[in-house]
Design an enzyme around this catalytic site. Structure first.
Site, short mmCIF file in Angstrom:
data_model
loop_
_atom_site.label_atom_id
_atom_site.label_comp_id
_atom_site.label_asym_id
_atom_site.label_seq_id
_atom_site.Cartn_x
_atom_site.Cartn_y
_atom_site.Cartn_z
N SER A 99 29.40 77.81 -2.44
CA SER A 99 29.62 77.93 -3.66
C SER A 99 28.75 79.27 -4.24
O SER A 99 28.75 80.35 -3.66
CB SER A 99 29.57 76.92 -4.47
N ASP A 149 41.07 73.78 -5.32
CA ASP A 149 39.72 74.25 -5.90
C ASP A 149 40.01 74.65 -7.53
O ASP A 149 40.56 75.49 -7.78
CB ASP A 149 39.29 75.42 -5.22
N HIS A 180 36.86 71.91 -4.45
CA HIS A 180 35.71 72.95 -4.35
C HIS A 180 34.59 72.18 -3.47
O HIS A 180 33.43 72.66 -3.07
CB HIS A 180 34.93 73.12 -5.56
C1 MLT Z 1 29.63 81.25 -9.07
O1 MLT Z 1 29.15 81.13 -10.38
O2 MLT Z 1 28.87 81.89 -8.24
C2 MLT Z 1 30.62 80.30 -8.92
O3 MLT Z 1 31.27 80.00 -10.17
C3 MLT Z 1 30.50 79.13 -7.97
C4 MLT Z 1 29.43 78.26 -8.92
O4 MLT Z 1 29.93 77.80 -9.80
O5 MLT Z 1 28.50 77.93 -8.09
#
Ligand code: MLT
Length: 197
Positions: A99, A149, A180
């Site tokens: 992520s 997701d 996710h």
């Molecule tokens: C990010 O902020 O990189 C993406 O939204 C994934 C997350 O929430 O970590």
């Protein structure tokens, strides 16, 4: 930066956690991918309501691009410094990001000249930045996407895949039917890919 380093005899895995994680979050995943791996794992330096991240955002998927560039440079400098200290060549690492950690890794791979050349990116997305055209031929990445997701739209996942391929990288994609979160089928697929590179 805070980090964890554990020397092993197998693959070299460079771990970058998701929002709210820390340097310990992906260690079990790394051990699943290769139980003998050497592990280097960083903690994101940005705080968002008590959660660690690798760069700032102003709400879900509202990225702070100044922070993204600054933190990319700091993280790459730290990766280089610790790798030198430990006598590990940058080429030897396989990045394992989830992520937010996968997103900063994909960003610096696309936008910086670096010898890092392999990565497993769980549930990443394009951050919408295409400034540099770094040559990614000879580089290999494995990406996963979950059909349900709620954070990563298929279009921004596809955009990242296309950006990596356009710049010459070899990209393997694993599609899951979930969201996710990490799932056992995708971890198994990632392990198989890692075993073969
Ligand atoms: C990010 O902020 O990189 C993406 O939204 C994934 C997350 O929430 O970590």
């Amino acid at each position: 930066m805070e980090y964890l380093f554990e020397k092993g005899t197998g693959k070299h895995l460079l771990l970058l956690h998701g929002t709210g994680g820390d340097e310990t979050s992906l260690v079990d995943i790394a051990r699943f991918l290769d139980d003998k791996s050497t592990v280097l794992s960083f903690r994101g330096m940005i705080q968002e309501q008590g959660m660690n991240r690798f760069f700032k955002r102003n709400g879900l998927n509202q990225f702070d691009y100044e922070s993204l560039e600054e933190e990319s440079d700091k993280l790459l400098a730290e990766i280089t410094r610790v790798s030198e200290e430990q006598g590990i060549a940058l080429e030897d690492w396989v990045i394992v990001g989830y992520s937010n950690g996968a997103n900063i890794a994909a960003h610096f791979i696309l936008e910086r000249e670096t010898k890092l050349n392999k990565g497993i990116f769980f549930h990443p997305m394009s951050l919408g930045v295409v400034n540099k055209k770094v040559d990614l031929s000879e580089k290999q990445f494995w990406l996963s996407f979950g059909a349900g997701d709620p954070i990563v739209e298929k279009s921004v996942f596809d955009e990242l895949e296309n950006n990596l391929k356009t710049q010459g990288a070899e990209v393997t994609v694993e599609l899951t039917q979930t969201g996710h979160q990490l799932t056992m089928p995708e971890l198994t697929a990632a392990k198989k890919w890692l075993d073969e590179i």
